[in-house]
Motif scaffolding. Sequence first.
Motif, PDB file in Angstrom:
ATOM      1  N   ARG A  29       7.597  23.014  44.657  1.00 43.49           N
ATOM      2  CA  ARG A  29       7.045  22.133  45.688  1.00 43.49           C
ATOM      3  C   ARG A  29       6.307  20.946  45.065  1.00 43.49           C
ATOM      4  O   ARG A  29       6.416  19.811  45.535  1.00 43.49           O
ATOM      5  CB  ARG A  29       6.086  22.916  46.580  1.00 43.49           C
ATOM      6  N   ILE A  30       5.589  21.199  43.992  1.00 43.66           N
ATOM      7  CA  ILE A  30       4.855  20.125  43.322  1.00 43.66           C
ATOM      8  C   ILE A  30       5.833  19.104  42.733  1.00 43.66           C
ATOM      9  O   ILE A  30       5.639  17.883  42.860  1.00 43.66           O
ATOM     10  CB  ILE A  30       3.938  20.702  42.218  1.00 43.66           C
ATOM     11  N   ILE A  31       6.897  19.601  42.091  1.00 36.73           N
ATOM     12  CA  ILE A  31       7.885  18.701  41.493  1.00 36.73           C
ATOM     13  C   ILE A  31       8.543  17.840  42.576  1.00 36.73           C
ATOM     14  O   ILE A  31       8.671  16.611  42.418  1.00 36.73           O
ATOM     15  CB  ILE A  31       8.955  19.506  40.719  1.00 36.73           C
ATOM     16  N   LEU A  32       8.927  18.464  43.690  1.00 42.34           N
ATOM     17  CA  LEU A  32       9.575  17.715  44.770  1.00 42.34           C
ATOM     18  C   LEU A  32       8.618  16.711  45.397  1.00 42.34           C
ATOM     19  O   LEU A  32       9.031  15.604  45.788  1.00 42.34           O
ATOM     20  CB  LEU A  32      10.115  18.675  45.828  1.00 42.34           C
ATOM     21  N   LEU A  34       6.204  15.107  43.845  1.00 46.89           N
ATOM     22  CA  LEU A  34       6.097  13.983  42.918  1.00 46.89           C
ATOM     23  C   LEU A  34       7.357  13.106  42.957  1.00 46.89           C
ATOM     24  O   LEU A  34       7.273  11.873  42.911  1.00 46.89           O
ATOM     25  CB  LEU A  34       5.864  14.507  41.492  1.00 46.89           C
ATOM     26  N   VAL A  35       8.523  13.755  43.058  1.00 49.47           N
ATOM     27  CA  VAL A  35       9.775  12.998  43.129  1.00 49.47           C
ATOM     28  C   VAL A  35       9.827  12.157  44.399  1.00 49.47           C
ATOM     29  O   VAL A  35      10.152  10.964  44.372  1.00 49.47           O
ATOM     30  CB  VAL A  35      10.994  13.947  43.054  1.00 49.47           C
ATOM     31  N   ASN A  36       9.501  12.767  45.543  1.00 48.38           N
ATOM     32  CA  ASN A  36       9.557  12.061  46.825  1.00 48.38           C
ATOM     33  C   ASN A  36       8.532  10.931  46.895  1.00 48.38           C
ATOM     34  O   ASN A  36       8.759   9.921  47.570  1.00 48.38           O
ATOM     35  CB  ASN A  36       9.325  13.036  47.973  1.00 48.38           C
ATOM     36  N   ARG A  37       7.420  11.095  46.198  1.00 48.33           N
ATOM     37  CA  ARG A  37       6.400  10.045  46.212  1.00 48.33           C
ATOM     38  C   ARG A  37       6.805   8.852  45.340  1.00 48.33           C
ATOM     39  O   ARG A  37       6.395   7.721  45.603  1.00 48.33           O
ATOM     40  CB  ARG A  37       5.063  10.625  45.723  1.00 48.33           C
ATOM     41  N   ASN A  38       7.621   9.101  44.316  1.00 40.25           N
ATOM     42  CA  ASN A  38       7.977   8.042  43.377  1.00 40.25           C
ATOM     43  C   ASN A  38       9.308   7.368  43.677  1.00 40.25           C
ATOM     44  O   ASN A  38       9.636   6.351  43.068  1.00 40.25           O
ATOM     45  CB  ASN A  38       7.999   8.593  41.941  1.00 40.25           C
ATOM     46  N   GLN A  45      16.515  12.334  45.508  1.00 38.68           N
ATOM     47  CA  GLN A  45      15.754  13.440  46.097  1.00 38.68           C
ATOM     48  C   GLN A  45      16.638  14.679  46.276  1.00 38.68           C
ATOM     49  O   GLN A  45      16.215  15.808  45.987  1.00 38.68           O
ATOM     50  CB  GLN A  45      15.165  13.002  47.441  1.00 38.68           C
ATOM     51  N   TYR A  46      17.860  14.455  46.748  1.00 37.15           N
ATOM     52  CA  TYR A  46      18.800  15.576  46.914  1.00 37.15           C
ATOM     53  C   TYR A  46      19.113  16.226  45.573  1.00 37.15           C
ATOM     54  O   TYR A  46      19.156  17.457  45.454  1.00 37.15           O
ATOM     55  CB  TYR A  46      20.081  15.054  47.563  1.00 37.15           C
ATOM     56  N   HIS A  47      19.336  15.390  44.572  1.00 33.77           N
ATOM     57  CA  HIS A  47      19.649  15.913  43.235  1.00 33.77           C
ATOM     58  C   HIS A  47      18.526  16.811  42.721  1.00 33.77           C
ATOM     59  O   HIS A  47      18.786  17.911  42.212  1.00 33.77           O
ATOM     60  CB  HIS A  47      19.878  14.748  42.269  1.00 33.77           C
ATOM     61  N   TRP A  48      17.274  16.378  42.861  1.00 35.52           N
ATOM     62  CA  TRP A  48      16.149  17.170  42.381  1.00 35.52           C
ATOM     63  C   TRP A  48      15.950  18.435  43.219  1.00 35.52           C
ATOM     64  O   TRP A  48      15.540  19.478  42.685  1.00 35.52           O
ATOM     65  CB  TRP A  48      14.869  16.326  42.387  1.00 35.52           C
TER      66      TRP A  48
END
Length: 306
Positions: A29-32, A34-38, A45-48
């Motif tokens: 959840r933390i990784i997603l 950070l990805v969605n925020r950047n 986003q789908y890839h991650w």
Amino acid sequence: MQWMGLSDQNEGRLIATFLALLFLIVIRRIILFLVNRNTENIGVQYHWRKVTSYSSFGIWLLIVAGIWFQGFRSVSTYLGLLSAGIAIALQIPLTNLAGWIFILWRRPFSVGDRIQIGELRGDVIDQKIFMFSVLEIGNWVDAEQSTGRVVHVPNGKVFSEAISNYEEGFKYIWNEIPVLVTFESNWQKAKVILEEISVNHDQHLSKATEEEVRAAAGKMMIFLSKLTPIVYTSVRDHGVLLTIRYLCNPRKRRGSEEEIWEDILCAFSEQKDIDFAYPTQRYYLNHLEGKSGARAEPDKSNQSDK
């Protein structure tokens, strides 16, 4: 104290399994987040989401195996299985990463090159860790001009597909223009005209191509004994085929064909003994039109006796 009939040891394993699952969910959840925020790129986003999902599940299975089976207590065995699990979970991303390293190391192509990989042809416009982008040419568009579509290709394709580079070695390709004239035309004169036209269009390339071929020969087994245009003669059902073969810049192929064809049309329009050939139907009377030594005897069966 036993819970649900489980021993203290199994209870501890069950709690550890749950905590491991919870920990991996929180990390994912933390990784997603950070990805969605950047990035707002839906594809990234789908890839991650896919990568973190597969990775978390694979790592959790290995942790569970380490908790529940004593045979996995060996640190070396555990780490080996952990590495294998990660490799399996991330097989496609790792393959693409290896492809990226291969592209940087061996350089089968660079950004700006025109390539064909599998059935895809186009100009490389971007290169990233997991994929490279190609501006597509050809497909439904003639003479290998751009379709306007950008195609993203996984880097791992370099290991499974043949790659053709239009610009490696020297930056020119051979192109051919077929010109079909009738059997009755003066094809020798037509051939001379085509040779003159092709040479006129090739004058500015000859010196540059010779220098590039000489430089390419020092790196690869590229030997071209003849770089000047040539016209080949052959016969087809409808006439004599004269094929112009010449070097051209791959990005200017259509333009060079247009210029040569316009000169051909203008030159042939001035000739009284040269005609273009095309599919048609006619009657041929051999005993009247054939060569004197090859004429058939006229059919006298239809002549009435007097």
